[in-house]
Write a protein that holds these residues in place. Structure first.
Motif, PDB file in Angstrom:
ATOM      1  N   THR A   1      12.303 -48.611  -3.425  1.00 13.54           N
ATOM      2  CA  THR A   1      12.095 -48.160  -4.805  1.00 13.54           C
ATOM      3  C   THR A   1      11.093 -47.016  -4.929  1.00 13.54           C
ATOM      4  O   THR A   1      10.723 -46.644  -6.038  1.00 13.54           O
ATOM      5  N   SER A   2      10.647 -46.437  -3.812  1.00 10.27           N
ATOM      6  CA  SER A   2       9.564 -45.450  -3.850  1.00 10.27           C
ATOM      7  C   SER A   2      10.075 -44.007  -3.878  1.00 10.27           C
ATOM      8  O   SER A   2      10.799 -43.582  -2.982  1.00 10.27           O
ATOM      9  N   LEU A   3       9.645 -43.285  -4.892  1.00  9.03           N
ATOM     10  CA  LEU A   3       9.954 -41.866  -5.025  1.00  9.03           C
ATOM     11  C   LEU A   3       8.653 -41.076  -4.976  1.00  9.03           C
ATOM     12  O   LEU A   3       7.804 -41.211  -5.855  1.00  9.03           O
TER      13      LEU A   3
ATOM     14  N   SER B   1      12.329 -46.233 -16.113  1.00 10.85           N
ATOM     15  CA  SER B   1      13.067 -47.363 -16.708  1.00 10.85           C
ATOM     16  C   SER B   1      14.102 -47.932 -15.750  1.00 10.85           C
ATOM     17  O   SER B   1      14.539 -49.076 -15.903  1.00 10.85           O
ATOM     18  N   SER B   2      14.491 -47.161 -14.724  1.00 12.09           N
ATOM     19  CA  SER B   2      15.448 -47.652 -13.739  1.00 12.09           C
ATOM     20  C   SER B   2      14.780 -48.513 -12.661  1.00 12.09           C
ATOM     21  O   SER B   2      15.460 -49.059 -11.789  1.00 12.09           O
ATOM     22  N   GLY B   3      13.448 -48.616 -12.706  1.00 16.39           N
ATOM     23  CA  GLY B   3      12.725 -49.453 -11.749  1.00 16.39           C
ATOM     24  C   GLY B   3      12.122 -48.711 -10.577  1.00 16.39           C
ATOM     25  O   GLY B   3      11.537 -49.324  -9.677  1.00 16.39           O
ATOM     26  N   ILE B   4      12.233 -47.394 -10.577  1.00 18.70           N
ATOM     27  CA  ILE B   4      11.678 -46.596  -9.478  1.00 18.70           C
ATOM     28  C   ILE B   4      10.155 -46.500  -9.606  1.00 18.70           C
ATOM     29  O   ILE B   4       9.627 -46.332 -10.711  1.00 18.70           O
ATOM     30  N   VAL B   5       9.472 -46.623  -8.483  1.00 15.01           N
ATOM     31  CA  VAL B   5       8.009 -46.512  -8.424  1.00 15.01           C
ATOM     32  C   VAL B   5       7.648 -45.101  -7.960  1.00 15.01           C
ATOM     33  O   VAL B   5       8.171 -44.624  -6.954  1.00 15.01           O
ATOM     34  N   THR B   6       6.765 -44.426  -8.685  1.00 17.22           N
ATOM     35  CA  THR B   6       6.361 -43.080  -8.289  1.00 17.22           C
ATOM     36  C   THR B   6       5.211 -43.146  -7.288  1.00 17.22           C
ATOM     37  O   THR B   6       4.396 -44.063  -7.304  1.00 17.22           O
ATOM     38  N   LEU B   7       5.170 -42.137  -6.442  1.00 20.21           N
ATOM     39  CA  LEU B   7       4.196 -42.076  -5.360  1.00 20.21           C
ATOM     40  C   LEU B   7       3.709 -40.641  -5.239  1.00 20.21           C
ATOM     41  O   LEU B   7       4.508 -39.706  -5.198  1.00 20.21           O
TER      42      LEU B   7
END
Length: 289
Positions: free
Chosen positions: A112-114, A139-145
């Motif tokens: 899930t990491s972007l 909102s799609s569940g992606i976690v920012t990094l």
């Protein structure tokens, strides 16, 4: 000394290379997590006799024991032998043997990491792009990094939290050091509601070489890397190249051909990076159906 403490002590000690520390850790993993003797460590080291002597002085000093105790008290730590260690980092070149962190380590999930990186002196275009893309991405569940640096990095973290998303910051200092200084509130918020991660011990200042080293962790943790704005030959392009070397997907936001801050992203696109024109172009990178 427990094995995790031993690895952290090696990591904090200095005097030997990252490769030698990794070699010692690999020996322990191969030998069912036994602590190596001094003789075994000496056999595994590749440095000169002078550096070995310096290493042993440092490793057996009360100063190191105090630093070790302070780091273990102030922060959580995960080492390369722990089950909680992000598995995607094990696949990378020169993975960090120890990571200090505050917050939720579970957010360092490859699936899930972007990673989102960009110029430190960003233009209003970067703000427009992130405000357009992030709500749907989050909102799609992606976690920012990102790296909590000035500019696009800080914008990514701040906007993610403003949109009630989850964010991970990999920093190039100790957990008790804030860089840049105006990110003090933001760093504190990430450490409690997100994940603050570093391979540097307490008190480590922002040294120039820390940031390329930090970039390899960002590139290794994520599933895909998005470059929003970048000058030619910028640090963001280094992260993108590291991501490519680790078989990660690289995405880029196109910009005007006469805009200096889009020169790097446009070059990535010309080299084959995926263009991002809307949030769907990002989300489909995480779609397993």
């Amino acid at each position: 000394m427990k094995i995790q403490e031993f690895i952290v002590a090696l990591h904090l000690c200095g005097g030997i290379s990252r490769k030698d520390i990794y070699r010692i850790c690999r020996w322990m993993i191969k030998n069912e997590l036994q602590l190596p003797t001094e003789k075994i460590i000496d056999n595994l080291l590749t440095c000169s006799l002078k550096k070995r002597e310096l290493f042993w002085r440092n490793f057996t000093s009360p100063i190191l024991q105090k630093r070790l105790a302070q780091n273990l008290y102030y922060s959580k730590v995960v080492t390369i032998i722990d089950k909680k260690y992000p598995p995607q980092l094990l696949e990378t070149f020169a993975p960090p043997v120890a990571l200090f962190y505050q917050g939720k380590l579970s957010l360092s999930n490859y699936a899930t990491s972007l990673a989102i990186v960009g110029a430190r002196e960003n233009s209003p275009y970067a703000v427009t792009v992130l405000k357009r893309l992030l709500p749907e991405v989050i909102s799609s569940g992606i976690v920012t990094l990102s790296g909590l640096a000035q500019g696009v990095d800080s914008l990514v973290h701040k906007l993610t939290m403003d949109y009630q998303g989850r964010t991970v910051a990999v920093i190039g200092t100790g957990l008790d050091v804030v860089y840049p200084q105006n990110n003090a509130i933001l760093q504190d918020k990430i450490s409690t509601s997100g994940l603050l991660l570093t391979e540097y011990g307490l008190g480590q200042p922002p040294r120039r070489y820390h940031f390329p080293e930090r970039n390899r962790i960002i590139a290794g943790l994520c599933r895909s890397t998005l470059v929003v704005e970048a000058r030619q030959h910028s640090g963001s392009l280094i992260t993108a190249n590291l991501a490519l070397q680790e078989n990660r997907n690289v995405l880029a936001v196109p910009g005007a051909i006469n805009a200096p801050l889009s020169a790097g992203t446009n070059a990535l696109l010309a080299a084959g990076a995926k263009p991002v024109l809307n949030a769907s172009h990002i989300i489909e990178e995480f779609d397993y159906t």
